[in-house]
Design an enzyme around this catalytic site. Structure first.
Site, mmCIF file in Angstrom:
data_model
loop_
_atom_site.group_PDB
_atom_site.id
_atom_site.type_symbol
_atom_site.label_atom_id
_atom_site.label_comp_id
_atom_site.label_asym_id
_atom_site.label_seq_id
_atom_site.Cartn_x
_atom_site.Cartn_y
_atom_site.Cartn_z
ATOM 1 N N ARG A 97 0.836 -1.199 0.000
ATOM 2 C CA ARG A 97 0.000 0.000 0.000
ATOM 3 C C ARG A 97 0.873 1.252 0.000
ATOM 4 N NH1 ARG A 97 -4.654 0.155 4.294
ATOM 5 N NH2 ARG A 97 -5.343 1.842 2.917
ATOM 6 N N CYS A 152 -1.161 5.857 9.140
ATOM 7 C CA CYS A 152 -1.518 4.553 8.582
ATOM 8 C C CYS A 152 -2.654 4.790 7.595
ATOM 9 C CB CYS A 152 -1.906 3.579 9.690
ATOM 10 S SG CYS A 152 -3.267 4.177 10.737
#
Length: 283
Positions: free
Chosen positions: A180, A238
């Site tokens: 990611r 995050c």
């Protein structure tokens, strides 16, 4: 004070003269699936069995506010958060221990919020509920109302501008999985990639196979190798400010203070005007 507590230490403290308030924050990230699987129900898991005396706290409604421009798990309304903590029996002078189903992300979110808003004594059960070897109960306790009044602190919190600045002046860790960070895949947010200048530091590398944190010395070595040397200002983000809290907790175990960008990638990537970096290089 250590930021984590072992199951054996918790059992001893619960039997002692000043037992901690115990919060059950079981939660899982739910991503829509073609199979139509029902979302995880933390309250049902709590009702099926929890550590005796624990009070359930809902991450989505009590540790965050509604999803929107500020991300998928923005800061909760402070009054809502404070009321939830007092309902659970949290007082300023009483120790608090938080646990979840073992991943540690949700428990760390509660730990970070309580610490950021002024509670002096909060720990996370290392390894979560799977580490607990004692009996479970199914009845919900009714604790005495606590007196904790949350007051957000001046340190420990980053907004989007602060995160961007820290990526240039200090160290900004991206706690998501490497794919990611690189932008190889993005299953949730508008676009893949990372904040320019951020360093990839997946939070799952802070724990062993049993879900418990690596030794403090090993964590300190890891983070210093990634740039968190002595004197460096450190921040973490995050996807939505949950797994990032777990990395802030890991940094605390290692003796390294760090701030959390709560909006994280879900906020950052929602604005097409914000720059996005892709690939393994921070820039």
């Amino acid at each position: 004070m250590n930021a984590i507590i072992s199951a054996s230490e918790l059992a001893s403290d619960l039997a002692g003269p000043n037992p901690p308030v115990l919060l059950d924050v079981r939660w899982q990230l739910t991503v829509a699936k073609a199979a139509g699987e029902p979302p995880f129900d933390g309250r049902a898991a709590y009702a099926a069995g929890h550590i005796p005396g624990a009070v359930y706290v809902d991450l989505d409604t009590e540790l965050a506010s509604a999803p929107g421009e500020r991300g998928r798990h923005p800061l909760p309304d402070i009054e809502v958060f404070g009321a939830a903590m007092r309902r659970a029996g949290v007082s300023t002078g009483t120790p608090v221990v938080v646990y979840d189903g073992g991943q540690g992300w949700a428990a760390a979110r509660a730990w970070w919020l309580l610490r950021w808003t002024g509670h002096p004594d909060v720990r996370v059960l290392d390894g979560g509920l799977p580490a607990w070897e004692g009996a479970l109960e199914t009845s919900a306790p009714t604790p005495v109302e606590g007196d904790f009044e949350p007051v957000p602190g001046d340190a420990g919190f980053l907004d989007a501008d602060g995160a961007a600045a820290l990526a240039r002046s200090g160290v900004l860790f991206d706690a998501r999985a490497g794919e990611r960070y690189r932008g190889d895949v993005e299953p949730i947010d508008r676009v893949g990639g990372h904040i320019p200048g951020a360093v990839s530091a997946p939070t799952n590398e802070n724990v062993g196979p049993d879900g418990r944190f690596l030794p403090a010395e090993q964590l300190a070595e890891r983070f210093k190798a990634l740039g968190a040397g002595e004197g460096a200002a450190v921040g973490v983000y995050c996807g939505s400010g949950v797994s990032g809290a777990h990395e802030v907790l890991a940094l605390a175990v290692a003796g390294i203070p760090a701030a959390l960008y709560v909006g994280s990638w879900s906020e950052w990537s929602s604005d097409p005007a914000r720059p996005v970096a892709v690939g393994p290089d921070p820039q």
